[in-house]
Write an enzyme that holds these catalytic residues in place. Structure first.
Site, PDB file in Angstrom:
ATOM      1  N   HIS A   1       0.835  -1.208   0.000  1.00 23.78           N
ATOM      2  CA  HIS A   1       0.000   0.000   0.000  1.00 23.78           C
ATOM      3  C   HIS A   1       0.874   1.265   0.000  1.00 23.78           C
ATOM      4  O   HIS A   1       0.579   2.233  -0.703  1.00 23.78           O
ATOM      5  CB  HIS A   1      -0.881   0.057   1.253  1.00 23.78           C
ATOM      6  CG  HIS A   1      -1.806  -1.111   1.431  1.00 23.78           C
ATOM      7  ND1 HIS A   1      -1.616  -2.052   2.420  1.00 23.78           N
ATOM      8  CD2 HIS A   1      -2.931  -1.470   0.776  1.00 23.78           C
ATOM      9  CE1 HIS A   1      -2.584  -2.943   2.366  1.00 23.78           C
ATOM     10  NE2 HIS A   1      -3.395  -2.636   1.372  1.00 23.78           N
TER      11      HIS A   1
ATOM     12  N   GLY B   1      -2.631  -1.927  -7.200  1.00 22.93           N
ATOM     13  CA  GLY B   1      -1.482  -2.833  -7.246  1.00 22.93           C
ATOM     14  C   GLY B   1      -1.724  -3.999  -8.190  1.00 22.93           C
ATOM     15  O   GLY B   1      -2.808  -4.576  -8.212  1.00 22.93           O
TER      16      GLY B   1
ATOM     17  N   VAL C   1       4.855  -5.548  -4.436  1.00 23.78           N
ATOM     18  CA  VAL C   1       5.930  -5.496  -3.442  1.00 23.78           C
ATOM     19  C   VAL C   1       5.969  -6.834  -2.711  1.00 23.78           C
ATOM     20  O   VAL C   1       4.925  -7.353  -2.297  1.00 23.78           O
ATOM     21  CB  VAL C   1       5.702  -4.345  -2.443  1.00 23.78           C
ATOM     22  CG1 VAL C   1       6.784  -4.342  -1.367  1.00 23.78           C
ATOM     23  CG2 VAL C   1       5.663  -3.012  -3.177  1.00 23.78           C
TER      24      VAL C   1
END
Ligand code: AMP
Length: 272
Positions: free
Chosen positions: A31, A140, A169
């Site tokens: 995030h 994302g 990520v």
């Protein structure tokens, strides 16, 4: 930092040039990378924190979903957020709410395994766009099918919003960061990176011309051996979110699998 909980209070701020990051809270580096990307281009960075009940099926983890609000505010602020929009469920939904259905890209995979999920996602994202009025919204690629759904929503309904999709990520061992990783026991956490390992191996196999079906079978068997219950492991056309065919150029390999009671998803993308 401005924290607003109602649509009226948000509108009263009169924000201009907004970069928007919609989340369900329990913020982690994934995030925060979206917030930092928004910070680079926008004066105002709005983060919504809303655990949207309509995107959870009845048997899913709505009630146990983590909600560390104070910590989320601190992390979002440190990453460059200027406003938190954290509405209540009553603020967002009235009785018999309108629901938006996005066709085709929602048919398979997460759409098939989580009935109603993408209607919930499309509807809440449409509402949030109309409330927040962002110039650009950040999502994302970890939730790749969600990206395809939102892209179609924005194009078909002509939302005046630019979309920016950020890379996944990961932890050092390859496990994609997720708010749901906190559910994993130490033993489950140890095998969880196998998902990304199998995706990476599968990508190499497809690039070396192994058939899609054989690639999917080998990965599924390997994951089952390690204790995963695999919902799907599929080589797809990432624009249509349908199985890849010999003409496919823009691929993804996507996986959803459960370890114990935790369901994890991940993907890799490549072109040819
Ligand atoms: P969520 O709070 O799970 O609804 O996620 C909010 C946004 O963060 C979505 O656009 C997700 O795709 C994105 N996101 C979640 N995990 C990651 C990650 N590991 N890397 C990049 N983005 C992520």
């Amino acid at each position: 930092m401005k924290i607003v909980k109602t649509v009226a209070d948000y509108r009263a701020l009169g924000l201009q040039d907004v970069g928007f990051v919609p989340t369900m809270g329990a913020l982690h580096e994934g995030h925060l990378s979206l917030i930092r990307a928004a910070r680079e281009l926008h004066e105002e960075v709005v983060v919504s924190i809303f655990v949207n009940p309509t995107q959870f099926a009845p048997h899913e983890d709505l009630s146990r979903y983590p909600r560390p609000f104070e910590r989320d505010v601190e992390l979002a602020t440190a990453a460059g957020a200027t406003t938190i929009f954290a509405p209540s469920v009553d603020e967002m939904y009235m009785a018999s709410p309108v629901s938006i259905h996005v066709p085709v890209v929602t048919e398979l995979y997460e759409g098939a395994h989580r009935p109603g999920h993408f209607d919930g996602v499309a509807t809440v994202v449409a509402k949030l766009f109309l409330i927040v009025q962002p110039k650009t919204a950040y999502f994302g690629k970890k939730d790749l099918q969600q990206c395809a759904v939102i892209q179609k929503l924005v194009r078909d309904l002509n939302f005046p919003v630019n979309l920016y999709f950020c890379d996944t990520v990961r932890e050092m061992d390859g496990l994609a960061k997720s708010s749901r990783n906190v559910y994993l026991s130490p033993e489950e956490r140890e095998v969880a990176p196998e998902l990304y390992r199998q995706l990476s191996v599968a990508k190499e196999r497809v690039e070396a011309s192994m058939s899609f079906a054989e690639t999917e079978n080998q990965a599924t068997n390997e994951l089952a051996k390690q204790g995963f219950v695999v919902d799907y492991f599929s080589v797809i056309d990432r624009n249509l979110f349908q199985p890849a065919n010999p003409d496919t150029r823009e691929f993804a390999i996507i996986v959803a699998a459960r370890i114990g009671t935790t369901r994890l998803i991940d993907n890799v993308t490549f072109d040819r």
